[in-house]
Scaffold this active site. Structure first.
Site, PDB file in Angstrom:
ATOM      1  N   GLU A  40       0.831  -1.207   0.000  1.00 29.33           N
ATOM      2  CA  GLU A  40       0.000   0.000   0.000  1.00 29.33           C
ATOM      3  C   GLU A  40       0.861   1.251   0.000  1.00 29.33           C
ATOM      4  OE1 GLU A  40      -1.525   3.447   1.947  1.00 29.33           O
ATOM      5  OE2 GLU A  40      -0.571   1.915   3.168  1.00 29.33           O
ATOM      6  N   ASP A  44       0.680   3.814  -3.117  1.00 27.94           N
ATOM      7  CA  ASP A  44       0.278   5.196  -2.881  1.00 27.94           C
ATOM      8  C   ASP A  44       1.201   6.160  -3.621  1.00 27.94           C
ATOM      9  OD1 ASP A  44      -1.122   7.391  -1.313  1.00 27.94           O
ATOM     10  OD2 ASP A  44       0.906   7.613  -0.551  1.00 27.94           O
ATOM     11  N   ASP A 113      -6.859   1.248   0.737  1.00 30.12           N
ATOM     12  CA  ASP A 113      -5.536   0.652   0.929  1.00 30.12           C
ATOM     13  C   ASP A 113      -5.336  -0.548   0.010  1.00 30.12           C
ATOM     14  OD1 ASP A 113      -5.042   2.527   2.867  1.00 30.12           O
ATOM     15  OD2 ASP A 113      -5.291   1.171   4.566  1.00 30.12           O
ATOM     16  N   GLU A 116      -4.473   0.599  -3.545  1.00 29.74           N
ATOM     17  CA  GLU A 116      -3.080   1.044  -3.591  1.00 29.74           C
ATOM     18  C   GLU A 116      -2.128  -0.144  -3.496  1.00 29.74           C
ATOM     19  OE1 GLU A 116      -3.592   5.539  -1.754  1.00 29.74           O
ATOM     20  OE2 GLU A 116      -3.120   3.886  -0.395  1.00 29.74           O
TER      21      GLU A 116
END
Length: 227
Positions: A40, A44, A113, A116
């Site tokens: 994650e 991101d 999450d 990502e």
């Protein structure tokens, strides 16, 4: 789990070479130490870069502040969770018993999450070019709907809220601290509180003072607020 991954891959438009990466991306921390948090973190950064690059090319005349607002709108949790729901991602998540009982598969933060984490997993599985193509495909309809004027016309409070949401920071609250003047000619003073940060706005009504305090907060964050 392999049958589930096959179905998800059809939704994503991507087939993993390393199926273990896909499983890891779908594994919430409630399942144990081996979970998707590191993926994650990676995803991101990648989605922010890919969307920023696309916006830079899509709006060649846009200033930095506007590009930041457009990116914030694209990569905020609400948008990523919408994409997760389009993939029915909640059906594929691996959650601990507590999260299952509390409906974690529907929770916006968990869905965000996971999207990502899948981006991070695709990057590790196939590299940047393919990862970029998947991200842009997932965001295509939303990117097409963006316009410079749409964002420029948003008021400071809306811009500030969207920016803070995209950074996963607490939303501001507005405190009326003083009213001066006679009833027909009052001046309102409002504080915009962001954690320990505060900006001040003044106006001839409460709403105007709130907007001014939000505008000052945007300036403090280094964002372009126009004239």
């Amino acid at each position: 789990m392999r049958n589930s991954i096959d179905k998800l891959e059809q939704q994503l438009g991507y087939q993993f070479e390393d199926g273990d990466l896909a499983v890891l991306a779908l594994t919430h921390r409630s399942c144990g130490e081996r979970n998707n948090e590191r993926l994650e973190f990676l995803g991101d950064s990648i989605v922010n870069f890919v969307i920023a690059e696309d916006l830079y090319q899509r709006f060649p005349q846009a200033k930095e502040g506007l590009l930041s607002r457009l990116r914030a709108r694209m990569v905020r949790g609400v948008t990523l969770a919408e994409i997760a729901r389009e993939f029915e991602l909640g059906d594929f998540l691996r959650l601990g018993s507590g999260e299952l009982k509390s409906g974690g598969y529907r929770r916006e933060s968990i869905l965000t999450d996971a999207v990502e984490a899948l981006i991070g997993a695709i990057y590790l599985d196939s590299g940047m070019d393919i990862c970029r193509s998947r991200i842009l495909a997932w965001f295509a309809s939303r990117l097409e709907q963006l316009s410079e004027g749409d964002q420029q016309n948003k008021d400071p409070k809306t811009r500030l809220q969207e920016f803070l949401q995209s950074c996963q920071q607490p939303l501001p609250y507005y405190e009326l601290v003083r009213i001066d003047g006679r009833a027909h000619d009052q001046i309102f003073t409002v504080h915009c509180m962001r954690g320990v940060e505060m900006t001040v706005g003044v106006g001839d009504n409460r709403r105007a003072a709130e907007q001014q305090s939000a505008r000052q907060a945007l300036l403090a964050l280094g964002m372009d607020v126009g004239e």
